[in-house]
Design a protein around this motif. Structure first.
Motif, PDB file in Angstrom:
ATOM      1  N   SER B  73      76.960  66.328  52.972  1.00  0.00           N
ATOM      2  CA  SER B  73      76.625  65.991  51.586  1.00  0.00           C
ATOM      3  C   SER B  73      77.770  65.217  50.935  1.00  0.00           C
ATOM      4  O   SER B  73      77.539  64.255  50.206  1.00  0.00           O
ATOM      5  CB  SER B  73      76.312  67.264  50.802  1.00  0.00           C
ATOM      6  OG  SER B  73      77.469  68.027  50.640  1.00  0.00           O
ATOM      7  N   SER B  74      79.010  65.626  51.233  1.00  0.00           N
ATOM      8  CA  SER B  74      80.134  64.968  50.556  1.00  0.00           C
ATOM      9  C   SER B  74      80.343  63.547  51.041  1.00  0.00           C
ATOM     10  O   SER B  74      80.577  62.641  50.235  1.00  0.00           O
ATOM     11  CB  SER B  74      81.418  65.774  50.785  1.00  0.00           C
ATOM     12  OG  SER B  74      81.227  67.096  50.372  1.00  0.00           O
ATOM     13  N   LEU B  80      78.465  56.449  50.396  1.00  0.00           N
ATOM     14  CA  LEU B  80      77.227  55.734  50.076  1.00  0.00           C
ATOM     15  C   LEU B  80      76.734  55.997  48.661  1.00  0.00           C
ATOM     16  O   LEU B  80      75.712  55.468  48.259  1.00  0.00           O
ATOM     17  CB  LEU B  80      76.130  56.113  51.087  1.00  0.00           C
ATOM     18  CG  LEU B  80      76.443  55.837  52.555  1.00  0.00           C
ATOM     19  CD1 LEU B  80      75.333  56.367  53.439  1.00  0.00           C
ATOM     20  CD2 LEU B  80      76.633  54.346  52.776  1.00  0.00           C
ATOM     21  N   GLY B  81      77.449  56.865  47.929  1.00  0.00           N
ATOM     22  CA  GLY B  81      77.012  57.167  46.578  1.00  0.00           C
ATOM     23  C   GLY B  81      75.664  57.865  46.507  1.00  0.00           C
ATOM     24  O   GLY B  81      74.926  57.733  45.532  1.00  0.00           O
ATOM     25  N   GLY B  87      71.928  64.642  48.999  1.00  0.00           N
ATOM     26  CA  GLY B  87      72.989  65.068  49.914  1.00  0.00           C
ATOM     27  C   GLY B  87      72.756  66.486  50.405  1.00  0.00           C
ATOM     28  O   GLY B  87      72.932  66.799  51.586  1.00  0.00           O
ATOM     29  N   LEU B  88      72.334  67.359  49.482  1.00  0.00           N
ATOM     30  CA  LEU B  88      72.033  68.741  49.860  1.00  0.00           C
ATOM     31  C   LEU B  88      70.911  68.777  50.894  1.00  0.00           C
ATOM     32  O   LEU B  88      70.973  69.507  51.889  1.00  0.00           O
ATOM     33  CB  LEU B  88      71.590  69.541  48.641  1.00  0.00           C
ATOM     34  CG  LEU B  88      72.657  70.211  47.793  1.00  0.00           C
ATOM     35  CD1 LEU B  88      71.996  71.010  46.675  1.00  0.00           C
ATOM     36  CD2 LEU B  88      73.511  71.128  48.631  1.00  0.00           C
ATOM     37  N   ALA B  89      69.875  67.989  50.638  1.00  0.00           N
ATOM     38  CA  ALA B  89      68.742  67.957  51.565  1.00  0.00           C
ATOM     39  C   ALA B  89      69.194  67.468  52.935  1.00  0.00           C
ATOM     40  O   ALA B  89      68.788  68.005  53.977  1.00  0.00           O
ATOM     41  CB  ALA B  89      67.642  67.056  51.016  1.00  0.00           C
ATOM     42  N   ALA B  90      70.087  66.467  52.931  1.00  0.00           N
ATOM     43  CA  ALA B  90      70.595  65.960  54.205  1.00  0.00           C
ATOM     44  C   ALA B  90      71.388  67.042  54.924  1.00  0.00           C
ATOM     45  O   ALA B  90      71.348  67.144  56.156  1.00  0.00           O
ATOM     46  CB  ALA B  90      71.466  64.733  53.965  1.00  0.00           C
ATOM     47  N   ALA B  91      72.105  67.871  54.152  1.00  0.00           N
ATOM     48  CA  ALA B  91      72.871  68.959  54.764  1.00  0.00           C
ATOM     49  C   ALA B  91      71.934  69.964  55.439  1.00  0.00           C
ATOM     50  O   ALA B  91      72.253  70.516  56.497  1.00  0.00           O
ATOM     51  CB  ALA B  91      73.734  69.654  53.714  1.00  0.00           C
ATOM     52  N   LEU B  92      70.776  70.187  54.820  1.00  0.00           N
ATOM     53  CA  LEU B  92      69.789  71.064  55.452  1.00  0.00           C
ATOM     54  C   LEU B  92      69.392  70.505  56.821  1.00  0.00           C
ATOM     55  O   LEU B  92      69.284  71.231  57.808  1.00  0.00           O
ATOM     56  CB  LEU B  92      68.535  71.210  54.589  1.00  0.00           C
ATOM     57  CG  LEU B  92      68.679  71.874  53.230  1.00  0.00           C
ATOM     58  CD1 LEU B  92      67.339  71.925  52.515  1.00  0.00           C
ATOM     59  CD2 LEU B  92      69.227  73.280  53.393  1.00  0.00           C
ATOM     60  N   PRO B 147      79.642  66.492  41.449  1.00  0.00           N
ATOM     61  CA  PRO B 147      78.230  66.169  41.650  1.00  0.00           C
ATOM     62  C   PRO B 147      77.547  65.842  40.323  1.00  0.00           C
ATOM     63  O   PRO B 147      77.951  66.344  39.280  1.00  0.00           O
ATOM     64  CB  PRO B 147      77.657  67.457  42.242  1.00  0.00           C
ATOM     65  CG  PRO B 147      78.564  68.524  41.799  1.00  0.00           C
ATOM     66  CD  PRO B 147      79.919  67.915  41.575  1.00  0.00           C
ATOM     67  N   SER B 148      76.536  65.002  40.397  1.00  0.00           N
ATOM     68  CA  SER B 148      75.753  64.807  39.180  1.00  0.00           C
ATOM     69  C   SER B 148      74.283  64.745  39.554  1.00  0.00           C
ATOM     70  O   SER B 148      73.924  64.207  40.602  1.00  0.00           O
ATOM     71  CB  SER B 148      76.189  63.528  38.466  1.00  0.00           C
ATOM     72  OG  SER B 148      75.517  62.424  38.995  1.00  0.00           O
ATOM     73  N   LEU B 149      73.455  65.396  38.752  1.00  0.00           N
ATOM     74  CA  LEU B 149      72.032  65.325  39.012  1.00  0.00           C
ATOM     75  C   LEU B 149      71.280  65.128  37.709  1.00  0.00           C
ATOM     76  O   LEU B 149      71.583  65.783  36.706  1.00  0.00           O
ATOM     77  CB  LEU B 149      71.525  66.536  39.802  1.00  0.00           C
ATOM     78  CG  LEU B 149      71.785  67.964  39.362  1.00  0.00           C
ATOM     79  CD1 LEU B 149      70.881  68.900  40.134  1.00  0.00           C
ATOM     80  CD2 LEU B 149      73.215  68.373  39.577  1.00  0.00           C
ATOM     81  N   PHE B 150      70.382  64.200  37.736  1.00  0.00           N
ATOM     82  CA  PHE B 150      69.577  63.839  36.573  1.00  0.00           C
ATOM     83  C   PHE B 150      70.475  63.581  35.364  1.00  0.00           C
ATOM     84  O   PHE B 150      70.225  64.072  34.265  1.00  0.00           O
ATOM     85  CB  PHE B 150      68.554  64.924  36.252  1.00  0.00           C
ATOM     86  CG  PHE B 150      67.748  65.335  37.450  1.00  0.00           C
ATOM     87  CD1 PHE B 150      66.968  64.415  38.130  1.00  0.00           C
ATOM     88  CD2 PHE B 150      67.802  66.644  37.923  1.00  0.00           C
ATOM     89  CE1 PHE B 150      66.236  64.780  39.242  1.00  0.00           C
ATOM     90  CE2 PHE B 150      67.077  67.017  39.041  1.00  0.00           C
ATOM     91  CZ  PHE B 150      66.288  66.083  39.703  1.00  0.00           C
ATOM     92  N   GLY B 151      71.573  62.859  35.579  1.00  0.00           N
ATOM     93  CA  GLY B 151      72.439  62.513  34.462  1.00  0.00           C
ATOM     94  C   GLY B 151      73.388  63.612  34.031  1.00  0.00           C
ATOM     95  O   GLY B 151      74.211  63.415  33.126  1.00  0.00           O
TER      96      GLY B 151
END
Lengths: 291, 601, 401
Positions: B73-74, B80-81, B87-92, B147-151
């Motif tokens: 995720s990091s 790649l921003g 990123g979390l989903a990719a970690a799964l 981390p930022s999600l939905f602003g």
């Protein structure tokens, strides 16, 4: 050529120590069907005992070889009595976990009492090295390779022809049967641990001048000893010796001719390959009958 | 358990995580941080319960799997921003791949070899992360952006606690459903008794692989959650020692329940904060704690607390079997006698010309036998005659060198043991093979045979919401338990039953799927004399009521003679006699073989 | 009249409110400062492979603080040390948050050069607590510049690298080819980066070999050096790794090699590993090695008295740095004119000149440190050290290049 010889000698030196470490693991496994992950910590204690004798008390060096094995053997037998005996009915899973954490506890206890990064121990021989066509071999190196291997062979003979060795083999193949033949499980298990501990202690005395005494020694010895044991076939004494030498030499060769940064990967690769393709080891004692 | 209570019990672990999150929010930043990190460890602990507790696989690779999640995720965010949630989903995903990779060799080994194989993975993984310097920053570490999600940029300790708390609660909920549901039970069955599990359609390799994958997904998720929290990622934080101490989470907490993961993970992560004055000693303390738990409290702290609560309530410490309930009609059944063999019944199981060698030993020699539809056929013979080999060939645990074994026209020889239940063949075991950790009811539910990994995961979700599948499974299992007279003990752990009742339980498990044939391997071996007659009556009644055919291997000749309608006798690998019990036993050849009587006399 | 608990709490609150109005000065005091005490927090590893850095950090600081307090403390207040064990980033953040937010320390010391210190430094830049990085040489700890983070005796890797390479040329030695032997873990890797950059910029021919942490067999690396005709070797790692590498090189017949060690390996404990270690060089972060003169001998005696017995290889670099740095903090506190606010403290620290144990009567075992508003690196000097007759000694001071 001289270069290759130097690499091979260094491999054999560490290989001989690995062999001795693996032998102790295999003896315990052969008799009790448990793998002692605290074996490395026993070797570390053996190296520490060597430090006490040689550096701290300044006694003659040979006394380290005489005093350490029985001392560490007694420690191991005591641990068998206190921790492993109550777990005898538990499954392999529980025993592995208990010995893994036992190893950590012993290493930590050592670190806390002797708060230091490393204790240096001098070699037994300090004379001039032998030189042969540009190949150097110190007396110390010769002693480690020859001494460790002689002791390994002596242990194999003891196991094969001694009464307790017979008892252990009987116990390993059939506990009930061995009991009927008059072997006491308690006594045989305890003796196996004593012998395993003594051999770990000896490995510690041999390794002390080569590696110094540190907490890391315990991990280094257990992983090398285990890999050597697996390569040899975990129930084979001669396999443990050959496995140790093979591991030492291949580590050394790989580090010299492949990449030094990936040296640790080599032993793992070897372990993996042997486990996957020949789980019975490269030098098994008896051909397993598949029934 | 009533439906609302079952739902609550399933939600409780996730609610506890949410509760800890909410309780932490008004506190200072330091406790907020500690709670957030402890919650991450809870996810690790709960994930390891699946692998270490239920599947009883030792793993020394948890650290590297956590690293894989954290770096996935990091690095996606750094290079790649990629947004945090993606990123979390990719970690799964990478966690699942890691689990599958470990499982490839991992399912083949147990005990110390498994420990070493996982250690290989751990070490190689960390070396690779360390050496891929341009990508990972190498040993010096790499800075993880906020981390930022939905602003919403997560920076403060409170924000982090909220984010980690909510996502972890979700993860714990998923793990709870799996651990408490059919998946967890089947996994325990697979770890507890591989042979019995396979016989009822549980593919042990598939379940162990699933355990590795699920637990790795959980651990990688935890790693990805914690990565921005710890600001700097470095390979050393995820080294072997980290793996060893993570292994301690489920052991110290308790291996058989999701609560063990919560207690072990959360507890062991918070404990160092309280041990700060004696920080030098904390590793020694942890290692000793694990040894003490393994030696004296194998169930971990969960078991300790459970016992404490029971003791406070005044209940006895452990579950005990209630006094033997009177089995309905057991006495009356003693009078039941076998029906005469139905004339001209079609053959159900046909064994022809089966051969098996062990080296020079010709264990089975052109053996043949037939079990008719609805019949009860016995297979007897002295020790070493080859009965067990032949039985194992029929049940699929031993391959035949030659010959034919057909069930209703389908050849059995190519089928794995676990595929027989689909055709309608089940079995019992000479050494009782009930799943001791599980309740009688759960044992019988496994006997229904719908035990594919995906089916079990679906079933687990259904159980959580008390859906129709669950109701049906319980109904059928209860009926089977009732048929063998164990309905009153449905909730009791199978391991706590008497031997006789365990044999009954095996029969219930064998009949619940409505099979057409049961293979009974020494069904009364070790059973008290008084119970033998009851078991015989039970088997006859099942045969009569459900029209289930039986093939019985047994040493107890009087029992076999009174149970079976036909017998085959084996001697030195070959069938030497067959016929009705009375005829067979009277044959001189059989008496000579069996009782050592001289034929001439 | 019987008073309920509520009543008692109300009374206590009223008393507290009263006290705060009559004693406004007490309220205005900065975090970590009371009328009698100033609390300083520190983190470092007390267990694990880098405990040889954290433990001396704790011991050196404690020795200095005891001396300062014995002389009456600073600004009429005693110094109090809260030292927390931490190694990984996760542990370090927990420890630093505890020190800053719960213990409310006045100043924070990072007595760890690990990745944990990097995570902690990242955090303190955000919260602004005055922080002293004792042992971290790597950019990930030091960058970006922040007005509340100071660096002491350990110089940045870009400064250490030319200093190290310079040691190869001392006493007229002309290296033909330099072999660099570096550990694969965090510490040596950071130095390696700067060393390689320097060697490349100076167009010096070199060969690189690496080893894992706690490695004991260096045969393959050394054989590779031999093959490449290396006559000078730089070792980046701990004293135990360097010691066994040099011992094995001798056993392989590699004579007349000039050995230069990173500061982390310059320790007394290397001598018993090698036996005759004379001629081995390295840099030391203080002006004199323990045992070299009366001041450092006195330091060793005091430390031994405090610890009871001296562990093997101590006192080391890290004992002396921690001791000297603690006096630098005391100097910075004194420089506020005892107006103990964070802003005054940072201003005082940023204008310190030649600070160190000497100003308060401590033992002058470290290089004096000076800071400016824009340069928070207190020291740029290194001691060039060599082993003579089995004892390390600093033979010249390497000035800022």
């Amino acid at each position: 050529m001289a270069e290759l010889a130097l690499v091979l000698i260094a491999g054999a030196k560490f290989g001989a120590i690995y062999a001795l470490a693996a032998l102790g693991l295999v003896v315990v496994h052969k008799a009790t069907k448990t793998v002692n992950f605290a074996h490395g910590a026993f070797a570390m204690l053996g190296a520490f005992s060597s430090y006490l004798v040689v550096v701290h008390w300044q006694w003659p060096y040979w006394m380290a070889y005489v005093l350490t094995p029985p001392l560490i053997g007694v420690v191991a037998a005591l641990i068998e009595f206190l921790i492993l005996r109550p777990l005898r009915r538990a499954d392999m899973f529980t025993v592995v976990i208990a010995t893994v954490f036992l190893g950590i506890a012993l290493s930590e206890a050592f670190r806390l009492t002797y708060n230091t990064e490393l204790l240096a121990v001098p070699g037994m021989f300090v004379g001039m090295p032998f030189v042969f066509h540009g190949v150097f071999m110190t007396q110390e190196t010769l002693w480690v390779i020859a001494g460790a291997l002689v002791i390994c062979v002596a242990c194999v003979l003891l196991f094969r022809y001694g009464r307790l060795g017979r008892g252990m083999r009987a116990m390993a193949s059939n506990v009930r049967g061995a009991q009927l033949c008059g072997y006491s499980v308690d006594r045989v298990y305890m003796f196996a641990w004593f012998l395993g501990g003594a051999m770990a202690g000896l490995a510690g005395v041999f390794v002390a001048p080569v590696s110094g005494v540190s907490v890391e020694l315990s991990i280094a010895i257990i992983s090398a000893g285990f890999v050597a044991g697996v390569i040899g076939g975990f129930d084979s004494l001669k396999g443990a010796i050959l496995g140790g030498l093979l591991l030492g030499v291949s580590e050394s060769l790989a580090a010299a001719y492949v990449s030094s940064a990936l040296k640790n990967c080599i032993s793992f690769l070897l372990l993996f390959v042997v486990l996957m393709w020949r789980p019975e080891g490269l030098f098994p004692e008896t051909v397993a009958r598949r029934v | 358990m009533s439906e609302p209570r079952r739902l609550l019990a399933g939600l409780a672990p996730a609610l506890v995580v949410l509760g800890a999150t909410l309780a932490g929010l008004p506190l200072d930043n330091y406790p907020k941080y500690v709670i957030a990190i402890a919650i991450v460890s809870i996810v690790v602990g709960a994930s390891l319960v699946v692998l270490v507790g239920l599947a009883r696989c030792i793993t020394l690779a948890a650290g590297s799997v956590m690293a894989i999640g954290a770096y996935t995720s990091s690095l996606l965010a750094i290079h790649l921003g990629v947004p945090y949630l993606i990123g979390l989903a990719a970690a799964l995903l990478t966690g699942a791949i890691a689990g599958w990779l470990i499982a490839l060799p991992g399912t083949r080994f147990r005990g110390h070899n498994l420990a070493m194989v996982t250690l290989v993975f751990q070490s190689v993984c960390i070396i690779l992360i360390r050496e891929a310097k341009t990508l990972t920053g190498g040993a010096e570490g790499i800075h993880v952006p906020a981390p930022s999600l939905f602003g919403w940029t997560v920076r403060s300790d409170g924000d982090f606690l909220l984010l980690i708390g909510v996502l972890s609660a979700l993860a714990v909920l998923v793990l709870t459903v799996l651990v408490r549901g059919a998946f967890g039970k089947n996994l325990q069955a697979a770890a507890g008794n591989e042979v019995a599990a396979e016989a009822f359609g549980i593919s042990v390799p598939a379940y162990l692989t699933a355990a590795f994958v699920i637990s790795s997904v959980g651990v990688a998720f935890a790693g990805a959650l914690a990565a921005p929290r710890v600001r700097i990622l470095d390979p050393e934080s995820y080294g072997v020692m980290a793996s060893i101490f993570m292994l301690a989470y489920p052991i110290v907490g308790g291996m058989h329940s999701i609560w063990g993961g919560l207690l072990g993970g959360g507890g062991l992560r918070v404990l160092p904060e309280f041990l700060r004055p004696v920080a030098d000693y904390q590793e020694l303390f942890f290692a000793s704690l694990v040894i003490v738990v393994v030696m004296f409290f194998p169930g971990g702290f969960v078991e300790l607390i459970r016992r404490g609560v029971l003791a406070l309530r005044g209940h006895p410490a452990g579950p005990r079997e209630a006094p033997q309930p009177a089995v309905a009609g057991a006495q009356a059944a003693a009078a039941v006698t076998p029906l005469p063999a139905p004339d001209g019944a079609a053959p159900l199981l046909v064994v022809e010309g089966v051969d098996r060698h062990f080296g020079a030993l010709h264990a089975v020699n052109a053996a043949h036998l037939t079990v008719p539809v609805g019949g009860i056929h016995g297979l007897i013979g002295p020790n070493g005659a080859g009965k067990t080999s032949l039985f194992n060939i029929v049940s699929g645990f031993l391959a035949a060198d030659a010959g034919r074994v057909a069930f209703d026209g389908t050849s059995l020889l190519e089928l794995a043991p676990r595929d027989r239940i689909r055709l309608g063949i089940t079995r019992t075991f000479q050494h009782v093979a009930v799943f001791g950790q599980l309740s009688c009811l759960d044992n019988v539910i496994i006997g229904r045979g719908r035990n594919g990994v995906l089916a079990a995961i679906g079933q687990s979700v259904d159980e959580m919401r008390s859906g129709p599948l669950t109701a049906r499974a319980r109904g059928e299992a209860l009926a089977a338990l009732d048929a063998v007279g164990l309905a009153d003990l449905a909730g009791m752990p199978a391991g706590a039953l008497s031997l006789g009742n365990q044999r009954r339980l095996e029969i219930a498990r064998a009949i619940v799927s409505d099979p057409r044939l049961i293979l009974l391997d020494e069904p009364v071996s070790g059973v008290a004399e008084a119970e033998i007659e009851e078991l015989r009556a039970l088997l006859l009644r099942i045969n009569a009521e459900r029209r289930i055919a039986m093939l019985v291997v047994e040493h107890n000749i009087p029992f076999v003679a009174r149970l079976c309608r036909s017998l085959s006798v084996m001697g030195a690998g070959a069938i030497v006699a067959e016929g009705t019990p009375a005829d067979v036993i009277a044959m001189p050849a059989v008496r000579q073989l069996y009782f050592g009587e001289d034929v001439a006399a | 009249m019987r008073r309920g608990p509520l009543h008692r709490i109300a009374l206590a609150l009223a008393a507290a409110a009263l006290a705060s109005t009559v004693a406004p000065s007490a309220m205005a005091q900065e975090a970590g400062v009371s009328d009698t005490e100033i609390t300083i927090g520190a983190i470092g590893a007390l267990t694990g492979p880098i405990a040889f850095i954290g433990t001396p950090g704790r011991d050196g600081m404690t020795l200095a603080i005891d001396e300062i307090n014995a002389k009456g403390g600073v600004c009429g207040r005693k110094l109090k040390l809260n030292f927390e064990h931490a190694s990984t980033p996760a542990e370090s953040l927990a420890a630093v948050k505890k020190l800053v937010e719960q213990d409310k320390v006045f100043a924070l010391v990072l007595a760890s050069g690990s990745t944990g210190a990097a995570a902690a430094a990242d955090y303190v830049r955000q919260v602004g607590v005055p922080t002293y990085n004792l042992y971290g040489s790597t950019p990930i700890i030091r960058e970006p510049f922040s007005k509340n983070v100071f660096h002491g005796a350990i110089v940045p890797v870009e400064v250490a690298a030319p200093g190290l390479i310079g040691l190869f040329y001392d006493d007229g030695h002309k290296p033909q080819k330099i072999g660099v032997l570096a550990g694969t873990y965090a510490f040596p890797q950071a130095t390696l980066k700067a060393v390689e950059a320097h060697l490349k910029s100076k167009k010096i021919d070199y060969a690189l070999e690496q080893f894992d942490q706690s490695a004991r067999d260096f045969t393959s690396q050394l054989v590779s050096f031999g093959r490449q005709k290396v006559d000078s070797v730089l070792i980046l790692g701990s004293f135990s790794e360097a010691g066994f590498a040099i011992k094995q090189a001798r056993e392989l017949g590699m004579a007349n090699i000039r050995w230069v060690l990173d500061g982390s390996a310059v320790s007394r404990a290397i001598v018993p590993i090698i036996g005759n270690a004379d001629g081995i060089r390295g840099y030391f972060n203080n002006p004199a090695f323990p045992g070299q003169n009366d001041t450092v001998r006195e330091f060793e005696a005091r430390l031994k008295k405090q610890l009871g017995s001296m562990p093997q290889g101590r006192p080391n670099n890290y004992d002396m740095i921690a001791y000297g740095s603690t006096y630098v903090i005391a100097d910075a506190i004194t420089g506020t004119g005892c107006q103990l606010t964070r802003d005054k403290f940072l201003a005082s620290w940023s204008s310190l000149k030649n600070a160190g144990p000497k100003t308060m009567g401590g033992l002058d075992v470290s290089f004096p440190e000076s800071f400016t508003e824009t340069d928070h690196q207190g020291n740029y000097r290194l001691g060039a050290a060599v082993v003579k007759n089995g004892e390390w000694q600093v033979y010249r001071v390497i000035e800022r290049p």
